[in-house]
Structures are given as structure tokens and as C-alpha cells.
Design an enzyme around this catalytic site. Structure first.
Site, PDB file in Angstrom:
ATOM      1  N   GLN A  19       7.934  78.766  50.147  1.00  0.00           N
ATOM      2  CA  GLN A  19       7.999  77.327  49.974  1.00  0.00           C
ATOM      3  C   GLN A  19       8.360  76.635  51.287  1.00  0.00           C
ATOM      4  O   GLN A  19       8.341  75.407  51.364  1.00  0.00           O
ATOM      5  CB  GLN A  19       9.044  76.964  48.902  1.00  0.00           C
TER       6      GLN A  19
ATOM      7  N   ARG B 147      14.842  74.525  40.470  1.00  0.00           N
ATOM      8  CA  ARG B 147      14.640  73.108  40.215  1.00  0.00           C
ATOM      9  C   ARG B 147      15.966  72.388  40.040  1.00  0.00           C
ATOM     10  O   ARG B 147      16.122  71.594  39.102  1.00  0.00           O
ATOM     11  CB  ARG B 147      13.792  72.979  38.937  1.00  0.00           C
ATOM     12  N   CYS B 148      16.937  72.693  40.925  1.00  0.00           N
ATOM     13  CA  CYS B 148      18.267  72.156  40.697  1.00  0.00           C
ATOM     14  C   CYS B 148      18.659  71.083  41.690  1.00  0.00           C
ATOM     15  O   CYS B 148      19.728  70.507  41.564  1.00  0.00           O
ATOM     16  CB  CYS B 148      19.308  73.263  40.751  1.00  0.00           C
TER      17      CYS B 148
ATOM     18  N   GLU C 110      12.284  67.416  40.111  1.00  0.00           N
ATOM     19  CA  GLU C 110      13.376  68.083  39.405  1.00  0.00           C
ATOM     20  C   GLU C 110      14.151  67.198  38.454  1.00  0.00           C
ATOM     21  O   GLU C 110      15.065  67.673  37.774  1.00  0.00           O
ATOM     22  CB  GLU C 110      14.356  68.663  40.431  1.00  0.00           C
TER      23      GLU C 110
END
Lengths: 158, 790, 292
Positions: free
Chosen positions: B229, B376-377, B746
Site C-alpha cells: 500500500q 481500516r482504523c 474508513e
């Protein structure tokens, strides 16, 4: 062992070990990488292909079992250079994000519509409940299959 | 979808497809034909395959490793151990949090699934056969499976490899004002407290992590195809770790089958494969199995939280105290800004207006896989949002107030923005009341409240839960936000070709978010070049400007801003060229999308395509030919998307099972580049929130065995369990972002778990149930009801 | 992830298959749907030296409603049962249970007989057959034998099937017009094994009393458990809520669930009780209504 399959309309033959998984046969031996591998417990379904028209998890089938049978993978959905209704629908309805589960979802959707041309939302969700998606939350996958159903019924009545 | 916002007045036609258009995705073409190019699809001549032998034990000394049988097997080219790597100084590597992590274990294993040795073979089946034949002798040590045990005086030392480490504490970190908060608490009418555990969860993207490492011994070029990523940051890390000159490393992040933060860390497998390719001189492919992915790669959460809210008896919040203990696993490998040891957890003050808060955090090493920031935090905002939204819900009940009313009473008001929070965040913009009102209207809040009463009389359990979250994304200004010292700017390089088409290259990397489609829309808006004429490229470090990658919802806030800025710079240059072509002065020109014309003389005009051609053929005196540029954007602030989610559940008192009847999600992420793509992101995030709230977690038994290392134990919901979502939107632009956009990827994962849990608690509160930790499984619901009876 | 090496045989006649079993029985595993066996092989929990693929054998893939019973052949897939009109009319327990087995893709390959031969205590079919009554047909070179399901099952993963035998058919009892059945399953998600499963079956006599009752439990004992004590209580009595409650209490007490990640033993016992009541009520509704 010798394995001959009809894959997406073409006959292919190869010599393989009995333990070769059908997924690896399709991806490695036959070079069709649209079918994916996502887990090791037959849970995720990204490996789904149609074996004699029926969705199966190809990671849980040995290539030798497919000898003499026909397989449809995502690469076989396009016909005569035309995207199938399900492919068009997934694009129209934003039914994919990362694309990893998409080949499987489209194949399961295709098989569903063969059997049930006008499924309810519940029937669609039930039919794809053997296939996981992490990106879309399934909402647009359901919409895509509904849109494909509508497209196909228009084709029929046209 | 429902919205109270002014519909984004579309500046461009559907053909140009600038901001606000639900442009269909460019990426789809290859995926729907099964022609994506994921790492495991890459085949290079002579390529070999790697399999890793991993520890079955959670904590043990390694006495011996016998690779002889494996090495002798037909088809096996090499077996790599830590001892071998140590010769190249590669047995350990730095983590993104400034710790070190074992690449292949030498002295000890510190978690079940840790990498011990790797086999390189001609075929993956043979590689696994050989990996299974590696024999390791262990001396078992006490496994530490809770952070509480880890911090006890007599707990065995896990990180005896670190000089000067005398205990298992990983970090401590604090934020806010202790004195002020203590004073506020002393003066409060009531203190509401809640202990909650946010369990370990794992992103589990459907594509596991992998690499094809191709180190060419003749040219010295290392081409690494990686599920990454953040390819540029990874390249720099590789250069530092492996001692390869950075200009000789090219990282290509091809199509990625989902990231969710799982593909941000640098895993031992990548390093071993690269080292193997270097030594053997052939490409080496390593693609992990699902078990390896779940047992060893970057997970999320695992936070034990204690929160206290000081309130007045009529429901005004006076202050907040939170103490948190995190389970970091065996190594501190979180990918997060270095100044924040607990990520952005201190946003735990939430959407509410009060002057003081005090947040204390500690991290402990345990014998589990390393990680914590992933999934996804937004750097721990999931944990923070969960804490405050559960606390606020319970506070309302304890005060006898309606939970919506309590929130509204305490919301930061629209005119208070920019708002300085008690822990130092400057919230850029918000309209929390607007989002709440829309959500309540959409779900029919008052009718549900009436139904609840009636239902209880009939023995039915109905609940409605809310969550009003404030997210913080777009890390962030370089003075505050860096990873391993690399400032968290991002970049966009734009070049317009003679025929008026363009190519946009980005420092971020989509894993399904649709950048090829949406970033072209940003350029289309600024330059009037149709989005379909703009190619977007990401992921190849030789061909894109330096950026920190895609995670923490940062792409739109940072690279999106960079894109708008560079497009505007090119427009400024285009104006000069247009002035030359029209033989007018720049001041006499006006711009409408895609066209410059002379004020008062609309016939005298040139299109952007005319200008593009002229840039190469007739550019004008004193102007440099070409029409391109790169911009590195260092954001002035974070962006703060927000929303209110409302969930209605029916609980089966016989079995404890609960079903979502309605789920309404109102999101505000400022200006939406592509509403269709935004909604897709929200659907996905809501599903992950549902998953965590209902079934999805990783646990460990007392021996440190990982329960949740396959999809039979780690439960991901299917289309059957997953609820249907109803989306609403409000639009409150970010005042500092060039196009007013905030991140959104997110928001739904951050905001929704509390909404689901609050709904179940709402149904059960009258029965005496005040908390159930996630996952709120049927058996836990039943157990809570039984306990409340006694 | 990948199985160990093995030899593979795919005969095309039953006689051939039985010949292989006679010769290699103990070292060979039968591959029908493979949806239980292949996952175990991939995790290397099972490493058979050879596989006997029976999918090419003729005459084993039909569902027949004849001779007073429902005959389900060895190659009948779970989804055939789901879609079968013959099943819907003949046995309500079977019909209700079929869609609950695993997930819709696995159901395209997995077989009922394979599931029974595997005898996983978390498998649904064994409970269904124990509740509703069935006979298992086994063939070998030595001939054919028919065992009542209660004799066929021995213990977890163990049946009376000899190494040289092939299960060719299961003959399931049919419900009469005064019969009804149900399957209640608590699963955490589609594809998960049952946390608790309860199969029920009732046949009513002319006077409305219970002529036959079947109750069997999934995942709450060392193997699928037929609750004979509760069945004995029901037999001969007039059906009713209080009676069903009593039966539920017996079923709850009879099981011995494990404390695990699906829930505590106490929870599972509780659900056994709830499902037994609900299942019996539903079975009665069908039995009294004449059809589902």
C-alpha cells in the site's frame, strides 16, 4: 496423470500429479489467472468456477477429477467479443472494488440466473452466501445480479 | 440515497466528468474479464517458489534447526535460516515504529506462526513438502497471552533481544490535561464509567500478502512486485535494511486484492524472498497462505479501555478520562506516525464540546503476532470512537436521557469550527446536528422508540442504537506526522500531451478505492480535460512521485489535494500560453471549464486541447515548452469526516441471536468526488463494522495458540448475515482542502461498531444488561441476560 | 495448503470400485463430494496414500420415492436434496435440514451419504437420519447389507462401514400425511458448523396422539445424539406445549456440550431446550396441518 478438459469452449490437455488442485491447474498449468485463491479451508469462494455449469470451489477439487468435463471460468464469460450481461451489470452497478472476488461472484450469478431468471434479493444473497467479499458489503453485488437479470429478460423479450 | 445537502452543482458535463459525477470505473474493464494483474498472477522466467516454516509454539527458545532433509529433497534449491541471514545482517529488520523485528528467528520464537526458515523450490507444492520436513527443537517458555500478565513483575521477558529492556512494556504515552480533568471530575454531579475490550481483529483482504522478488545479478537491479500500500516508503525501507542502493530498487505494486492496512507493514517473507533472489540469482515468488496471513500479519485493535465521563445531572459533559492498555504482540510494528505511540487514539474526546480530557496509554509486548494499527482504523480512531460512543450511550441511560438528545446537547456546534479539542486536534468543519437529524428522520427514531415499549409488553426485544463519530484522516502535516522520519506529504505529477490527453502519476496506491477513476475527475474539474482522456498511474516507484501510500483514508485529503494544486498550476501556465495564442494579456482572459476566452469577446477563445498542442508547437516567448508539473502537498491540517449511524435490531430472547432490521448511515466527507465510489466505500466499511460487532475476532488460548488463523474460526460475514444499508449524506466541505474534500474510506469502520453494539444494549438495558464486549455473539447476549437476572 | 502425494483411481463400474476396496480397503479413502475429505487433506490432517473417486460410478445419483421409503443414492449432492420435490413431499426433517448444510457452493458437490459415512459430530445429516429413521445400504464384493442408522453409527468419525465396503444408498423413512419434521440450527454464519442443531420428527396416530417421535442433536455431544429418553416420553402421549417442554428439559440434560468459542456448555444446553420446543411445535404444526 493425463487430464483433458474443455475449458471455456477449448480443449486442453496436460500431465499432472493427482494432488494438483483444480485452481492451480487452471491458474498455473493453463495460465488462466482470473480464478483466484484466497484461503485454505474452502471458506472464501474466490476460486469458484463452473464445472459442467455448476459452481464449485475449485480449491477443493483435484484437477484429475475434472478429466473429461467442462469448465467455465471468468475468461469464458465474454462471448464473441461481447461482455456478458453479468459483466456489464457489475460495471454499471459498481459491483466490484478490488476485483478479487468478482470472477467468482459473476460466475455464481450467471449460474443462478440460468436456474432462476428473476431471483428476489433474498434468493440472490442466499446464492452468493458461499462467496466472501471484503470491499463492497455485498450491496452492489446484489444490485449487479438484479441488473443482469433485468438485462437478460429484456434480451429474451427482444 | 437521501441528502439534505445542496446537490453538488456540477461544474462539468457527464462527458468531462469532473467532481460530483458517479463516473463508472475505469478499473472494472480488466477485473470483469479476469485480467487483473495481482502478484500471484506474475510469472517470470526461471521463477522459484518460497514456503516458510513457522513456529507452532508461542514462546520458546530455539535449540536447533535441522534443514538437512528439506535441503536434500528433489526440487529444493535452497533453505534459508536466520543464521544465514545474520551473515548479511538481515536476521533482524527495523519496524515502522522504530522497533526491530526478527526476519527469521535465531534465538527465540516469540509468537505462534513466527517465521523460522524458508525453502526455495521449483514448485510451490514441493516447497511446502520441504518446509514440513524442517525439524526444530524448542525449549518451551511461559507464553504471555494478555497484556495484563505481560506487565506483571514476575512475567518472563519477551524482548530479551533488546538491550536495556527489563520488562514487557512497549511504550507509554499521554495526552490532555490531567489537573484540569481531575478538577472537572471533582466538580461533577455524576461520573459514568465503562470498561471495554476492543478485541483483536484482522483485515483479512481476500488476496493474501506476497512478493515476486527479481534481483538481477547482472544489472544489480532489484524489481520487487509486492502487495504494497506504500511502495515508495517500502523502497526506502528496503534500501536501508538490505543495503541495496535505492536507485537500483524498483517496487511495483500491481493490482492489490484489498489492503485495509494489512499491506502496509514490511513482512519477513518479503525480505527473505528478496535475499533469496539476490543470492540465487533467480526470481523468487512468495505468496502466503490464509493461515499465514491471519496468524502472522498486521492485525488491528486489541485495546483494553477504561473510560470515564464527568457529567452534570442535566446532561452536560464536563470532562473525559480514558486509560488504555494495548496488546502489541511480540514486536512494535505498527505503521503509524512516530510522534503518536497510540496513533490518533486521543481523538477519543469525540464529537462533543467540553474543555478537558486526559488520556493515558500503555502498550505491552505479548507472545502474539505483532501489529495493532491496521484494518481500516485511521490509526486507532476505531478504538477511540468506539470508546466514546459506548460511553455516551451508557451515560444517557444512566442520566435517564434519550441517547440522541444527550448527544445533541453536547455536540460541538456548527459555528464552533475550527474547533480545538482538549487533546489538541483542530477539527476543520462539521455539522453534527445536521447529520444526526437526518439519520433520526431516515430511521424513524420516534416511531421505533414507541415500538420498543409495545414490543417489550409482547416479550419481544427491540433496540435502536446510535453512533455519532468524528473521524480524523489525511495524515498529516510533516511537522507532526512522519513514519520513520518520512514526512507524510503526498504527491501528484501531471503531464498533458500534445493531443490534449494527460497522464497523472500519484504517490498513493489504491487497493480497490478506484483512484484511476476518481483522481482523473479531479483533473477534469480543474482543466476541463475529459476524465476519460486522463490516465492515472500508481504503484511503480520508478514511474511515480514519492508518496507515503494509501491507508488511513489519506489519499483524497493529501494526494487529492496535490492533484488539484498541480492541475491549477498547469492551468495557470495554460493561461499564459492561451494569452500568447489569443494575443491578449492574461488579465483579459476568463476561464470556463476547458476553455479560455477573451473577456467580452467569447468568439476569441482557445480550448485546453488547443493550449496543450501549443505547449509543444507554439508556446510563446519566455515560456518553457511542455505542460507538466509535480506537486508535493504537505497538508496544513487533518480532515474530519463525521456522521451519525442508526441501527435497529430485534433480539431473539430464546437464543440471544440478533438481527439488524434497519441500518441508516449518514456520512459527511465534505465534497464527494464520485458519489457512487463513496457509497461503495461506506457499504464496505459498514460490513466490516458489522463483522466486528457480531462475529469477527482473533483469540488465543492459554498456550498462545491462535484461535482464528483460518476462516472457519475467523468469521467473515456473508451476504446472508450482512444487513442492508440505507445511506444518507450531508456535505460540509473542508475549509482547508483545495477541493473541500475529506477522506472517507474508513469512516464506516470507525463509526459503525458502536452503533450495532449500542442497538443491542438498547434492547437489553431494561433487563439490566449494561455492556457486552465485541463480538456481541448470541452466546454472549444470552450470558449477559442470565447474569443480569441474578 | 496442499495435500501430500497420493495415488488416484477413478473406476467407471461399481464392480471395479468394489474390487479396489476389497484389495486396498484400509489404505484407500473414498472420494465422493470431497468437501470434508479434501479440506482435511489440504491441512495434512488426513494423508491417505490413495483415493478412490466414485463420481464416475453409474446409478448412484438419484433420489427415488419408492418402496415405502425415500432412497438417496451415494452421489446425491446436498443441493439435489434442496431442490427435490420428492423430498419436500416425503420427509420434512430432511427438507428443512438440507439448505442448512454448509454453504450453497459446497452443497453442489458434498453428498448426503458421504456426510453420513464421515460421521462428524458437527454434521447435520446424522441427526436428521437419527430423528427420522433410516437404513444405510452397504455393498462389497461379499454382497450387500442393510443397517439401521442407529447401528451404522459407532462414534465420532466412526461407523460400521468396513474398509472393503461402499455406502451406496440411504433409505430414509417418509412422513405420512400425519407426519411432520423440522431442523433447527444455530450457526454463527452460513458455512459454519452448528453451534447447536436439533432434528425433530413426529408421526401422529388416528387419535392425534404421538405414534412416533424422533429427536436428535448436533454438535452437543461426542457424536450426533438420539435422545431416546425424550422420544419415549413423547410416544403415546397427546402432543402439547407442556409435554414438549418436558421433552426439551430431557434433551437439554442428555447432551454434553463443550465450552468453546461457539459458546458455553450452559448456553448450548439452553439452546437445545429452546430448539427442541420450537422444533416439536413446528413438526406438530405440519403433522396436524397435513402438509408443510
Amino acid at each position: 496423470m493425463n487430464v483433458t478438459v474443455n475449458i471455456n469452449g477449448a480443449e486442453r490437455t496436460a500431465d499432472v500429479e493427482p494432488r494438483l488442485l483444480l485452481t492451480d491447474f487452471i491458474r498455473g498449468t493453463l495460465g488462466l489467472t482470473g480464478t483466484h485463491m484466497g484461503c485454505d479451508t474452502t471458506s472464501c469462494g474466490v476460486c469458484t468456477v463452473l464445472l459442467d455449469g455448476v459452481p464449485v470451489k475449485s480449491c477443493t477439487v483435484f484437477a484429475v477429477q475434472a478429466n473429461g468435463r467442462s469448465i467455465t471460468t471468468v475468461e469464458g464469460l465474454k462471448q464473441n467479443g461481447q461482455l456478458s450481461p453479468i459483466q456489464q451489470a457489475f460495471h454499471q452497478e459498481h459491483g466490484l472494488q478490488c476485483g478479487f472476488c468478482t470472477p467468482a461472484m459473476m460466475l455464481v450469478g450467471t449460474a443462478l440466473l440460468e436456474e432462476n431468471p428473476n431471483p428476489s434479493e433474498d434468493e440472490i444473497r442466499w446464492a452468493i452466501s458461499g462467496n466472501l467479499c471484503r470491499c463492497t458489503g455485498y450491496m452492489n453485488i446484489v444490485k449487479s445480479i438484479q441488473a443482469a437479470a433485468a438485462m437478460k429478460s429484456e434480451e429474451v423479450s427482444a | 440515497m437521501t441528502t439534505t445537502a445542496e446537490p453538488h452543482s456540477l461544474l462539468t458535463t457527464p462527458e468531462v466528468s469532473g467532481l460530483g459525477h458517479s463516473r463508472k470505473r475505469v478499473e472494472d474493464a480488466r477485473f470483469i474479464e479476469g485480467r487483473g494483474n495481482y502478484v500471484d498472477d506474475i510469472v517470470l522466467p526461471g521463477m522459484l517458489y518460497m514456503a516458510i516454516h513457522r513456529s507452532p509454539l508461542a514462546h520458546a527458545r530455539i535449540l536447533s534447526i535441522d534443514t538437512s532433509e528439506a535441503a536434500a529433497m528433489e526440487g529444493v534449491i535452497a533453505v534459508v535460516t536466520g543464521e544465514l541471514l545474520a551473515g548479511y545482517n538481515l536476521a533482524w529488520m527495523p519496524t515502522l515504529s522504530g522497533d526491530t523485528q526478527a526476519v527469521l528467528a535465531t534465538d527465540k520464537v516469540r509468537f505462534q506462526g513466527q517465521e523460522i526458515a524458508a525453502v526455495i523450490a521449483t514448485d510451490r507444492y514441493i516447497a511446502q513438502d520441504a518446509a514440513d520436513k524442517i525439524l526444530v527443537e524448542y525449549e518451551e517458555l511461559e507464553p504471555i497471552v494478555t497484556p495484563q500478565r505481560s506487565l506483571e513483575q514476575d512475567a518472563p521477558l519477551i524482548r530479551d533481544d533488546k538491550e536495556g529492556q527489563t520488562n514487557n512494556q512497549c511504550y507509554t504515552w499521554e495526552s490532555g490535561d490531567k489537573e484540569g480533568t481531575d478538577a472537572a471530575f471533582a466538580g461533577a454531579d455524576k461520573i459514568v464509567s465503562l470498561d471495554t475490550f476492543y478485541p483483536r481483529s484482522h483485515p483479512a483482504p481476500l488476496e493474501t500478502c506476497g512478493i515476486v522478488a527479481d534481483v538481477n545479478s547482472a544489472t544489480g537491479q532489484a524489481t520487487l512486485y509486492m502487495t504494497s500500500q506504500a511502495p515508495h516508503a517500502h523502497r526506502t525501507v528496503f534500501a536501508l535494511v538490505a543495503g541495496l542502493p535505492e536507485q537500483n530498487i524498483r517496487i511495483v505494486s500491481p493490482d492489490i486484492g484489498g489492503g485495509f492496512g494489512n499491506k502496509v507493514p514490511v513482512y519477513p517473507g518479503y525480505v527473505v524472498a528478496t535475499a533469496a533472489s539476490l543470492v540465487i540469482g533467480k526470481p523468487v515468488k512468495w505468496v502466503e497462505t490464509r493461515t499465514e496471513n491471519l496468524i502472522s500479519t498486521g492485525f488491528g485493535r486489541d485495546y483494553h479501555m477504561h473510560g470515564e465521563l464527568a457529567v452534570t445531572r442535566d446532561g452536560k459533559i464536563l470532562g473525559l478520562r480514558v486509560d488504555m492498555l494495548s496488546d502489541q504482540g511480540a514486536f512494535f510494528s505498527d505503521a503509524q506516525p512516530t510522534k503518536f505511540r497510540a496513533g490518533l487514539f486521543h481523538i477519543v474526546t469525540g464529537s462533543y464540546d467540553y474543555p478537558v480530557a486526559h488520556v493515558t496509554t500503555r502498550g505491552a509486548y505479548t507472545n502474539k503476532a505483532p501489529g495493532g494499527v491496521a484494518y481500516r482504523c485511521s490509526f486507532r480512531v476505531t478504538e477511540a470512537s468506539y470508546m466514546i460512543e459506548r460511553l455516551v450511550q451508557n451515560a444517557a441511560y444512566e442520566l435517564g436521557m434519550d441517547p440522541a438528545e444527550f448527544r445533541m446537547k453536547n455536540f460541538i456546534k456548527k459555528d464552533q469550527f475550527p474547533y480545538l479539542s482538549p487533546t489538541g486536534f483542530v477539527y476543520d468543519s462539521g455539522d453534527y446536528e445536521g447529520a444526526m437529524k437526518l439519520a433520526l428522520e431516515m430511521v424513524g427514531y420516534d416511531e421505533i422508540q414507541k415500538e420498543k415499549e409495545q414490543a417489550r409488553g409482547e416479550g419481544r426485544l427491540v433496540g435502536i442504537g446510535l453512533a455519532s463519530f468524528t473521524e480524523v484522516v489525511g495524515a498529516g502535516h510533516g511537522d507532526d506526522y512522519d513514519i520513520l522520519g518520512l514526512r507524510m506529504f503526498d504527491s501528484a505529477e501531471l503531464r498533458v500531451h500534445p493531443t490534449g490527453k494527460a497522464i497523472l502519476k500519484l504517490g498513493v496506491r489504491s487497493q480497490g478505492q478506484g483512484h484511476e477513476t476518481t483522481f482523473a475527475q479531479i483533473v477534469a474539474e480543474e482543466l476541463g480535460i475529459p476524465a476519460s482522456d486522463i490516465k492515472v498511474v500508481e504503484g511503480d516507484t520508478d514511474n511515480t512521485p514519492y508518496g507515503l501510500g494509501t491507508y488511513a483514508s489519506r489519499s483524497t485529503p493529501v494526494a487529492g489535494a496535490a492533484t488539484a494544486v498541480i492541475a491549477r498550476k498547469l492551468r495557470d501556465k495554460a493561461k499564459k500560453i492561451a494569452a500568447h495564442l489569443l494575443e491578449a494579456s492574461e488579465d483579459d482572459l476568463e476561464w470556463e471549464v476547458g476553455k479560455f476566452s477573451v473577456k467580452g469577446d467569447p468568439e476569441s477563445s482557445v480550448t485546453i486541447q488547443d493550449v496543450a498542442f501549443a505547449a509543444y508547437t507554439d508556446v510563446g516567448e519566455g515560456i518553457e515548452p511542455g505542460l507538466e508539473g509535480v506537486h508535493y502537498y504537505d497538508p496544513p491540517n487533518m480532515t474530519y469526516p463525521f456522521g451519525t449511524y442508526a441501527v435497529v435490531v430485534d433480539v431473539d430472547p430464546g437464543t440471544g441471536q440478533w438481527k439488524v432490521r434497519r441500518m441508516v448511515a449518514v456520512d459527511d466527507c465534505g465534497v464527494r468526488i464520485n458519489p457512487m465510489v463513496v457509497e461503495g466505500q461506506i457499504h464496505g466499511g459498514l460490513t466490516e463494522g458489522f463483522a466486528m460487532s457480531s462475529m469477527q475476532h482473533i483469540t488465543f488460548d492459554e498456550q498462545g495458540n491462535c484461535i482464528g488463523s483460518n476462516f472457519l474460526d475467523y468469521l467473515i460475514p456473508t451476504a446472508w448475515e450482512t444487513p442492508r444499508f440505507e445511506l444518507g449524506a450531508t456535505v460540509t466541505p473542508s475549509p482547508h482542502h483545495p477541493i473541500g474534500a475529506k477522506g472517507v474510506g474508513e469512516s464506516a469502520t470507525v463509526g459503525s461498531p458502536a452503533a450495532f453494539v449500542n442497538a443491542v444494549i438498547d434492547a437489553l438495558w431494561p433487563l439490566g444488561v449494561h455492556n457486552i464486549d465485541m463480538p456481541v455473539s448470541a452466546d454472549r447476549v444470552w450470558a449477559a441476560m442470565e447474569e443480569a437476572k441474578s | 495448503m496442499y495435500p501430500s502425494k497420493f495415488d488416484y483411481l477413478a473406476p467407471t463400474t461399481i464392480d471395479e470400485a468394489l474390487g479396489v476396496l476389497a484389495e486396498k480397503g484400509p489404505e484407500i479413502k473414498i472420494l465422493a463430494g470431497g468437501q470434508s475429505l479434501v479440506p482435511m487433506m489440504k491441512l495434512r490432517l488426513a494423508n491417505p496414500p490413495a483415493l478412490l473417486d466414485i463420481n464416475r460410478l453409474p446409478g448412484l445419483d438419484s433420489i427415488e420415492d419408492s418402496n415405502g421409503h425415500l432412497s438417496i443414492g451415494a452421489l446425491v449432492r446436498h443441493n439435489h436434496v434442496v431442490k427435490s420435490d420428492a423430498v419436500k413431499d416425503a420427509n420434512h426433517t430432511v427438507a428443512t435440514a438440507a439448505p442448512w448444510v454448509s454453504d450453497p457452493i459446497v452443497r453442489n458437490l458434498g453428498t448426503v451419504c458421504g456426510s453420513l459415512a464421515h460421521h462428524d459430530p458437527e454434521g447435520d445429516w446424522a441427526s436428521v437420519m437419527l430423528a427420522t429413521g433410516a437404513d444405510v445400504v452397504l455393498r462389497s464384493r461379499q454382497g450387500e447389507r442393510v443397517l439401521p442408522i442407529t447401528d451404522f453409527f459407532v462414534d465420532m468419525f466412526q461407523t460400521m462401514c468396513r474398509p472393503d465396503e461402499l455406502v451406496t444408498e440411504v433409505r430414509v423413512n417418509k412422513h405420512t400425511a400425519r407426519g411432520g419434521g423440522d431442523y433447527q440450527k444455530l450457526e454463527r454464519k452460513v458455512g459454519d458448523y452448528a453451534t447447536v442443531g436439533v432434528a425433530t420428527s413426529l408421526e401422529l396416530a388416528d387419535d392425534g396422539s404421538i405414534a412416533h417421535a424422533g429427536i436428535a442433536l448436533t454438535s452437543v455431544y461426542a457424536h450426533n445424539l438420539k435422545v431416546t429418553e425424550a422420544e419415549d416420553l413423547l410416544r403415546g402421549s397427546q402432543p402439547g406445549t407442556e409435554l414438549f417442554k418436558e421433552a426439551a428439559v430431557i434433551a437439554s440434560a442428555a447432551c454434553d456440550p463443550a465450552d468453546d468459542h461457539r459458546g458455553s456448555a450452559a448456553y448450548k444446553r439452553h439452546v437445545v431446550g429452546v430448539f427442541t420446543e420450537r422444533g416439536l411445535a413446528r413438526s406438530l404444526e405440519i403433522a396436524q396441518g397435513g402438509q408443510s
